[in-house]
Design a protein around this motif. Sequence first.
Motif, mmCIF file in Angstrom:
data_model
loop_
_atom_site.group_PDB
_atom_site.id
_atom_site.type_symbol
_atom_site.label_atom_id
_atom_site.label_comp_id
_atom_site.label_asym_id
_atom_site.label_seq_id
_atom_site.Cartn_x
_atom_site.Cartn_y
_atom_site.Cartn_z
ATOM 1 N N THR A 193 -39.021 4.811 -9.626
ATOM 2 C CA THR A 193 -37.642 4.416 -9.332
ATOM 3 C C THR A 193 -37.472 4.055 -7.858
ATOM 4 N N ALA A 194 -38.072 4.876 -6.998
ATOM 5 C CA ALA A 194 -37.961 4.626 -5.562
ATOM 6 C C ALA A 194 -38.432 3.208 -5.218
ATOM 7 N N TYR A 195 -39.589 2.826 -5.755
ATOM 8 C CA TYR A 195 -40.110 1.492 -5.440
ATOM 9 C C TYR A 195 -39.294 0.397 -6.113
ATOM 10 N N TYR A 196 -38.843 0.661 -7.328
ATOM 11 C CA TYR A 196 -38.048 -0.341 -8.033
ATOM 12 C C TYR A 196 -36.790 -0.684 -7.226
ATOM 13 N N LYS A 228 -47.618 -0.936 -9.435
ATOM 14 C CA LYS A 228 -48.766 -1.025 -8.532
ATOM 15 C C LYS A 228 -48.628 -0.009 -7.396
ATOM 16 N N ALA A 229 -47.412 0.141 -6.890
ATOM 17 C CA ALA A 229 -47.193 1.107 -5.811
ATOM 18 C C ALA A 229 -47.434 2.532 -6.308
ATOM 19 N N VAL A 230 -47.015 2.820 -7.527
ATOM 20 C CA VAL A 230 -47.216 4.163 -8.084
ATOM 21 C C VAL A 230 -48.711 4.447 -8.252
ATOM 22 N N LEU A 240 -42.662 6.105 -0.223
ATOM 23 C CA LEU A 240 -41.208 6.283 -0.240
ATOM 24 C C LEU A 240 -40.842 7.731 -0.588
ATOM 25 N N PRO A 241 -39.639 8.160 -0.226
ATOM 26 C CA PRO A 241 -39.200 9.504 -0.641
ATOM 27 C C PRO A 241 -39.081 9.597 -2.165
ATOM 28 N N GLU A 282 -50.286 5.025 -4.925
ATOM 29 C CA GLU A 282 -49.897 6.280 -4.285
ATOM 30 C C GLU A 282 -50.512 7.495 -4.982
ATOM 31 N N LEU A 283 -50.752 7.391 -6.277
ATOM 32 C CA LEU A 283 -51.288 8.533 -7.029
ATOM 33 C C LEU A 283 -52.657 8.192 -7.602
ATOM 34 N N PRO A 284 -53.722 8.513 -6.867
ATOM 35 C CA PRO A 284 -55.064 8.119 -7.303
ATOM 36 C C PRO A 284 -55.493 8.795 -8.601
ATOM 37 N N ASP A 285 -54.753 9.800 -9.036
ATOM 38 C CA ASP A 285 -55.074 10.451 -10.314
ATOM 39 C C ASP A 285 -54.799 9.527 -11.497
#
Lengths: 304, 304, 304, 304
Positions: C105-108, C59-61, D125-126, C64-67
């Motif tokens: 990965t960052a969000y995970y 969900k975060a990805v 996040l980074p 963050e990436l509307p594409d």
Amino acid sequence: MANSRFEYVKQFEHDKYLLPNTWIVIRIDGRGFSKLCAKYGFEKPNDRRAVDLMNAAAKAVVTELPDITIAYGVSDEYSFVLHKSCTLFERRSSKLITTISSTFTAYYVHLWSSYFPDTPLSSPLPSFDGRAVCYPSVQNLRDYMSWRQVDCHINNLYNTTFWSLIQLGGMEAKDAEKFLAVSAHPSRKSPKLIGMQPTLSADKNEILFSKFKINYNNEPEVFRKGTVVFRDYELVEPAGQRVADAVDNLAEPVQQSKTQEETDKKRRAKARVVVDHLDIIKDDFWDRRPWLLSNKPGKVPKQT
Amino acid sequence: MANSRFEYVKQFEHDKYLLPNTWIVIRIDGRGFSKLCAKYGFEKPNDRRAVDLMNAAAKAVVTELPDITIAYGVSDEYSFVLHKSCTLFERRSSKLITTISSTFTAYYVHLWSSYFPDTPLSSPLPSFDGRAVCYPSVQNLRDYMSWRQVDCHINNLYNTTFWSLIQLGGMEAKDAEKFLAVSAHPSRKSPKLIGMQPTLSADKNEILFSKFKINYNNEPEVFRKGTVVFRDYELVEPAGQRVADAVDNLAEPVQQSKTQEETDKKRRAKARVVVDHLDIIKDDFWDRRPWLLSNKPGKVPKQT
Amino acid sequence: MANSRFEYVKQFEHDKYLLPNTWIVIRIDGRGFSKLCAKYGFEKPNDRRAVDLMNAAAKAVVTELPDITIAYGVSDEYSFVLHKSCTLFERRSSKLITTISSTFTAYYVHLWSSYFPDTPLSSPLPSFDGRAVCYPSVQNLRDYMSWRQVDCHINNLYNTTFWSLIQLGGMEAKDAEKFLAVSAHPSRKSPKLIGMQPTLSADKNEILFSKFKINYNNEPEVFRKGTVVFRDYELVEPAGQRVADAVDNLAEPVQQSKTQEETDKKRRAKARVVVDHLDIIKDDFWDRRPWLLSNKPGKVPKQT
Amino acid sequence: MANSRFEYVKQFEHDKYLLPNTWIVIRIDGRGFSKLCAKYGFEKPNDRRAVDLMNAAAKAVVTELPDITIAYGVSDEYSFVLHKSCTLFERRSSKLITTISSTFTAYYVHLWSSYFPDTPLSSPLPSFDGRAVCYPSVQNLRDYMSWRQVDCHINNLYNTTFWSLIQLGGMEAKDAEKFLAVSAHPSRKSPKLIGMQPTLSADKNEILFSKFKINYNNEPEVFRKGTVVFRDYELVEPAGQRVADAVDNLAEPVQQSKTQEETDKKRRAKARVVVDHLDIIKDDFWDRRPWLLSNKPGKVPKQT
């Protein structure tokens, strides 16, 4: 400035650039040459006219494209080597393989009547597909060349024996195949044999000699070794691994002065393109012809 | 089972497979054809024999490779279209582009003497490079074809005017170039003009008519429209966008019964390969020949 | 202007651009997640916390990436879909797959402690590899999505039965495997079973019900259907194949006015990113959410 | 045996295999790190905590993936080198770049709180994108490494001077930029300066010293030289070009006995992964650490 609203289609085109500083080998292969052999009645196991035609076409390609340092051919295939510093067509794969396949084909068709004066070509015409492979080190390149020459040897020994059994021994093709399958390893060129388990790795040389008094080593070199085509200069005293090391150490195309470039170009143009049948597996071939790896033209020998 | 320790070199070879379910366009281009035109004295702005030879070679290629659904040629280039469901050579890019470039070259060289009986070929021989581009939708494909035909128009109008100024108007090439540069947009085929800023987008049609009484629309269609080559069946009543939609909806090669495949193959073999000069930008061309997009052979017309 | 003589090394870098006008699917996979499951004591056959963490990261990805138009996840994998008109990073494959793998990965890792508050992460940390695949038509894309959801079903039914036999039936893992191997087809996720010839294609539903009174259809949808993540707008009345046809007909990114682009962007930003467990194989899912295929934001529903 | 009729979509997936026998460099780059620097208040021109976090993440990556022989980092980028004989993931590009980007990201996020205990991470996040480049020869690889270290020097000297002008000299950013533009060559990291013609190639060292009494050579090595991460063994006496030659001569991965492989693996596991700031442009660095090029683990030093 777009000529028309259709011009966006150009964006779908993306070239593949071959990795810089690697040897480029472009190998072409005759398409459907088994049928072609039958159609034009090529002699078995080798038709000298057909081989000479292949070699004449290859010689023309090497002459026309000075970027090719050496070529090796056997049967209906030819491998053309571009030096690792080559920047022809910016190393675009498509340009390189189609140019060489097309140029080879042009000469093959054009020269056909010189080698088969009584057998005019008809549709479908002979054609050649091609592919490019990159090799990073001198050793990789030499191993590639050795691979093709070993393959030539294995296939020619097999074919010579196979056709002797038929032409001299009166065997049926099927029986000759079975006979050899149990006495020797089949080569990649005999797909029909795949799955047959050869139970004996016997000596085809022995068969040839004992049955037909043929000493395989007396067979013509052009068939046993295949053909190598390259620009010839004066042979030098072998300097061992030094040339290969120097070439492997190269990181980018040598920046030469314009004068040096012109000198090199002239020398290359003067050099005779030779067509020969030599052992390219042993070091000696490469050691005595350092220009093949260094791409620096040697001394043009006095021609008589 | 490796034949030799050299066989590891095969691992360096990796094929590029073109994306499934996309239209493959293979465009070939004559190499160094400006020089060739000069060498063999091609007529300007168009040499009918040279164009006919290109078309004859293309017709032979289309006939030999039934996977090609349509081809379009102009000047020294030809585009061959493979249907998006095509699986020839497993869609390997190298095989496809070299086979088509090589086959085209073979026919071009072989047929040369029929079109130029008094002008024998000599080294360097004509050759053609090639490339492959994939287009996902029918619209992309048609836009590609339109792009080439618009380009044909732009170049031919320019060249016709340019050469009229020289041949009929007695101008020097340099002056004709300048004259046109200020009166019209240069095409991509005139790289010399790049950088010149045309200050007037005038009408070349007008120049032709006012100066030389030439009505451009009366020029031969083969030069104004280029050439299209395809298998011909009975024309059908246009069904609008339906065929294109159906084809775009296709997700994978249609699984046909062996019987259906055989029937299709026979029909294709019976179909006449036509060489014509038609408008391929308008819908009508495609709507009345649904087999070009659907890849389903139409009804073979009674031949007289 | 080169900063140093070393800068030539940049020439060795060549980007791969994904074919325009095709759907891009980027699928990421957990690396060594069997070990990770064991290390952190994930529940079998499904660990709700682990699945929720995957979904939160996805969900975060998507946010963050509307594409990204839609994402689908199951087990330790997630597929992210970029619309065929997407031009993010000029469609460079490396940029796209590393950005999505890295962001996921960052969000995970960042969200781990929210889902496993009592189980701190330790080396080696969880990580995800990724790859990109292009699909030319809407049907191809939907078939891809269906493929993953069918896979989810097959695996979950198998795993549910397998672990019931162990946890409720007291079987050893080895015996449960054999028992299922003879009663049902193994899925791709059970490589150990490869080679075992299932002799009976029996009903795992039946086993679950007769042995354990488990009605598989009552299992949580998150496990049976996997998870779909997308921007939500008001559902519309299905219009059949029309949207898919219109999208397949698209040839290039629609040129929008700046105003329209801004409006779209704002709407997308306002849309809620939903995480749900729906049947994405049937037409209904796509027909009622035309924005998923058209990439035109729908009407933002009133939020309560 | 297909699980479903959708499985054909797998045919659209084609891996890119990196050319064997070439050095693989995978370079990752922070995404949008200018914003990130501002958001978390990184110190200018260098934030020691941020650099230490990068290095800690890189050390973890090198430790986790023994196929990495050396890594070099500066600013928000890190280059990881895989030996030319590496066969990890069959050299599939996607697997390699996503695994390294993802693993690096995992550690960066996980270790963040150790380096920024008072600054919790928040969305976005980074994250790090990545790419792979192949280099055929040792010289190419070393030139790549030198390129990055020269770039580090150029940028750090520029940034140190730029921020001194601001922080110590009280200049506005705009004025400092202009001041430096006319006195020194801009680096690739200052895209804003492109187009500005520096009229003087003056000495930033001189500015630093005369204006601020800063001797650039006394700045911390971590900022001037960047960071190198590798497995450490006992240094050896330099043997000149011999190691590089031997490595360039390698044609394929050395076939080792299982015992030898095990020994190597154990040694590698025992080796300390060091994080240091050394000159990697000069021969000395490589000559005294032959294992970096040969991939043969050295002697593990006694640890105190």
